[in-house]
Write a protein that holds these residues in place. Structure first.
Motif, mmCIF file in Angstrom:
data_model
loop_
_atom_site.group_PDB
_atom_site.id
_atom_site.type_symbol
_atom_site.label_atom_id
_atom_site.label_comp_id
_atom_site.label_asym_id
_atom_site.label_seq_id
_atom_site.Cartn_x
_atom_site.Cartn_y
_atom_site.Cartn_z
ATOM 1 N N VAL A 85 52.081 91.222 23.627
ATOM 2 C CA VAL A 85 53.503 91.844 24.519
ATOM 3 C C VAL A 85 53.121 93.226 25.107
ATOM 4 C CG1 VAL A 85 55.580 92.217 24.301
ATOM 5 C CG2 VAL A 85 54.892 90.546 23.023
ATOM 6 N N GLU A 86 52.929 93.336 26.270
ATOM 7 C CA GLU A 86 52.706 94.636 27.032
ATOM 8 C C GLU A 86 54.105 95.581 26.913
ATOM 9 O OE1 GLU A 86 51.301 94.014 31.018
ATOM 10 O OE2 GLU A 86 49.578 92.841 30.003
ATOM 11 N N LYS A 87 55.229 94.780 27.215
ATOM 12 C CA LYS A 87 56.476 95.559 27.117
ATOM 13 C C LYS A 87 57.499 94.245 26.902
ATOM 14 C CE LYS A 87 57.736 95.255 31.823
ATOM 15 N NZ LYS A 87 58.214 96.032 33.165
ATOM 16 N N PRO A 88 58.522 94.698 26.106
ATOM 17 C CA PRO A 88 59.768 93.665 25.688
ATOM 18 C C PRO A 88 60.496 93.109 27.019
ATOM 19 C CG PRO A 88 59.677 95.981 24.347
ATOM 20 C CD PRO A 88 58.923 96.008 25.448
ATOM 21 N N PHE A 89 60.657 91.904 26.835
ATOM 22 C CA PHE A 89 61.510 91.343 27.703
ATOM 23 C C PHE A 89 62.818 91.891 27.811
ATOM 24 C CE2 PHE A 89 57.874 88.996 28.619
ATOM 25 C CZ PHE A 89 57.870 87.750 29.161
ATOM 26 N N VAL A 90 63.691 91.733 28.728
ATOM 27 C CA VAL A 90 65.039 92.581 29.110
ATOM 28 C C VAL A 90 65.653 91.440 29.573
ATOM 29 C CG1 VAL A 90 66.293 94.399 29.666
ATOM 30 C CG2 VAL A 90 64.120 94.809 28.886
ATOM 31 N N LEU A 91 66.988 91.233 29.182
ATOM 32 C CA LEU A 91 67.868 90.386 29.784
ATOM 33 C C LEU A 91 69.200 91.157 30.156
ATOM 34 C CD1 LEU A 91 67.245 86.983 28.227
ATOM 35 C CD2 LEU A 91 66.277 87.685 30.375
ATOM 36 N N ASP A 92 69.889 91.111 31.261
ATOM 37 C CA ASP A 92 71.109 91.452 31.596
ATOM 38 C C ASP A 92 71.943 90.302 31.084
ATOM 39 O OD1 ASP A 92 73.573 92.670 32.188
ATOM 40 O OD2 ASP A 92 73.144 92.325 34.430
ATOM 41 N N ASP A 93 72.518 90.526 29.809
ATOM 42 C CA ASP A 93 73.513 89.473 29.239
ATOM 43 C C ASP A 93 74.780 89.822 28.690
ATOM 44 O OD1 ASP A 93 73.897 87.143 27.331
ATOM 45 O OD2 ASP A 93 72.675 87.778 25.929
ATOM 46 N N PRO A 94 75.598 89.863 29.540
ATOM 47 C CA PRO A 94 76.961 90.404 29.391
ATOM 48 C C PRO A 94 77.691 89.543 28.432
ATOM 49 C CG PRO A 94 76.980 89.529 31.615
ATOM 50 C CD PRO A 94 75.542 89.625 31.193
ATOM 51 N N HIS A 95 77.337 88.241 28.218
ATOM 52 C CA HIS A 95 78.058 87.279 27.511
ATOM 53 C C HIS A 95 77.458 87.383 25.936
ATOM 54 C CE1 HIS A 95 80.772 86.298 30.611
ATOM 55 N NE2 HIS A 95 79.469 86.167 31.379
ATOM 56 N N GLY A 96 76.396 88.063 25.577
ATOM 57 C CA GLY A 96 75.789 87.967 24.534
ATOM 58 C C GLY A 96 75.138 86.515 24.084
ATOM 59 N N LEU A 97 74.755 85.797 24.997
ATOM 60 C CA LEU A 97 74.069 84.536 24.454
ATOM 61 C C LEU A 97 72.936 84.530 23.794
ATOM 62 C CD1 LEU A 97 74.951 82.703 27.846
ATOM 63 C CD2 LEU A 97 76.266 82.592 25.631
ATOM 64 N N ALA A 98 72.194 85.840 24.169
ATOM 65 C CA ALA A 98 70.640 85.883 23.777
ATOM 66 C C ALA A 98 70.285 86.282 22.472
ATOM 67 C CB ALA A 98 69.637 86.617 24.536
ATOM 68 N N ASN A 99 69.628 85.678 21.514
ATOM 69 C CA ASN A 99 69.398 85.884 20.078
ATOM 70 C C ASN A 99 68.030 86.183 20.033
ATOM 71 O OD1 ASN A 99 68.846 86.053 17.242
ATOM 72 N ND2 ASN A 99 70.118 84.281 16.882
ATOM 73 N N TRP A 100 67.730 87.340 19.911
ATOM 74 C CA TRP A 100 66.231 87.904 20.108
ATOM 75 C C TRP A 100 65.344 87.409 18.833
ATOM 76 C CZ3 TRP A 100 63.862 88.892 24.376
ATOM 77 C CH2 TRP A 100 64.636 89.296 25.828
ATOM 78 N N LYS A 101 64.390 86.648 18.952
ATOM 79 C CA LYS A 101 63.409 86.404 17.765
ATOM 80 C C LYS A 101 62.139 87.315 17.813
ATOM 81 C CE LYS A 101 66.268 83.219 16.240
ATOM 82 N NZ LYS A 101 67.033 83.295 15.346
ATOM 83 N N ALA A 102 62.018 87.775 18.866
ATOM 84 C CA ALA A 102 60.657 88.537 19.097
ATOM 85 C C ALA A 102 60.810 89.257 20.349
ATOM 86 C CB ALA A 102 59.254 87.791 19.095
ATOM 87 N N PRO A 103 60.102 90.216 20.775
ATOM 88 C CA PRO A 103 60.154 91.056 22.059
ATOM 89 C C PRO A 103 59.943 90.130 23.129
ATOM 90 C CG PRO A 103 58.701 92.420 20.510
ATOM 91 C CD PRO A 103 59.008 90.978 19.759
ATOM 92 N N ASP A 104 59.280 89.050 23.016
ATOM 93 C CA ASP A 104 59.013 88.012 24.183
ATOM 94 C C ASP A 104 59.616 86.740 23.787
ATOM 95 O OD1 ASP A 104 57.184 87.287 22.258
ATOM 96 O OD2 ASP A 104 55.476 87.354 23.980
ATOM 97 N N ARG A 105 60.368 86.646 23.074
ATOM 98 C CA ARG A 105 61.208 85.101 22.530
ATOM 99 C C ARG A 105 62.647 85.234 22.245
ATOM 100 N NH1 ARG A 105 58.743 80.231 20.507
ATOM 101 N NH2 ARG A 105 60.422 79.229 19.212
ATOM 102 N N CYS A 106 63.417 84.573 22.747
ATOM 103 C CA CYS A 106 64.973 84.595 22.385
ATOM 104 C C CYS A 106 65.568 83.105 22.655
ATOM 105 C CB CYS A 106 65.628 85.608 23.255
ATOM 106 S SG CYS A 106 66.014 84.999 24.952
ATOM 107 N N VAL A 107 66.630 82.837 21.954
ATOM 108 C CA VAL A 107 67.313 81.662 21.916
ATOM 109 C C VAL A 107 68.505 82.096 22.629
ATOM 110 C CG1 VAL A 107 68.370 79.939 20.644
ATOM 111 C CG2 VAL A 107 66.152 80.777 19.824
ATOM 112 N N LEU A 108 68.807 81.293 23.711
ATOM 113 C CA LEU A 108 70.200 81.297 24.221
ATOM 114 C C LEU A 108 71.070 80.677 23.651
ATOM 115 C CD1 LEU A 108 69.720 81.254 28.083
ATOM 116 C CD2 LEU A 108 69.817 83.441 26.349
ATOM 117 N N VAL A 109 72.201 80.853 22.841
ATOM 118 C CA VAL A 109 73.293 80.121 22.084
ATOM 119 C C VAL A 109 74.410 79.973 22.897
ATOM 120 C CG1 VAL A 109 74.138 79.764 19.795
ATOM 121 C CG2 VAL A 109 71.946 80.769 19.973
ATOM 122 N N ILE A 110 74.592 78.569 23.299
ATOM 123 C CA ILE A 110 75.829 78.281 24.007
ATOM 124 C C ILE A 110 76.771 77.528 22.799
ATOM 125 C CG2 ILE A 110 76.766 76.972 25.786
ATOM 126 C CD1 ILE A 110 73.266 77.786 26.195
#
Length: 134
Positions: A85-110
């Motif tokens: 991982v060179e740098k953590p991934f970043v998401l503009d997520d105003p609805h708070g869907l992303a649950n980060w599991k690692a700097p480069d892995r997340c789960v969108l929970v709908i």
């Protein structure tokens, strides 16, 4: 002489066949999200991975997690094998869907089909943001 037919006719794609047989309370919403994700970028293809629809460019980057079926989950990742991982991934997520599991892995929970339908464009935006960082 009749033309030779393609081995995979329209609607006979493995992911389509998988979805036909899927029993999931949010099946209709998953189908809408599948279509929207595929339409987000012409380079995206779809396969079945981890017993669920999965999307790829050169490598898989997003895979539905269908169980437990209480909600809809879309795992955003960088393929099956860990990479530095060179740098953590970043998401503009105003609805708070992303649950980060690692700097480069997340789960969108709908939480529901209604949420999937109402936030479809936002979910596609998160997928596009993810792709831009691959």
């Amino acid at each position: 002489m009749a033309k030779k037919q393609s081995a995979v006719a329209a609607g006979d794609h493995p992911a389509d066949l998988f979805m036909e047989n899927l029993e999931h309370p949010h099946k209709a919403a998953i189908a809408v999200l599948r279509q929207a994700i595929r339409a987000a970028d012409s380079r995206i293809s779809e396969e079945i991975k981890w017993n669920a629809p999965s999307f790829k460019l050169e490598e898989h980057f997003a895979t539905f997690k269908l169980h437990p079926p209480k909600n809809i989950q879309l795992v955003l990742h960088r393929g099956a094998k860990p990479k530095p991982v060179e740098k953590p991934f970043v998401l503009d997520d105003p609805h708070g869907l992303a649950n980060w599991k690692a700097p480069d892995r997340c789960v969108l929970v709908i939480q529901s089909s209604d949420q999937a339908f109402s936030l479809k464009n936002e979910i596609v935006s998160l997928v596009q943001q993810w792709i831009s960082q691959l």
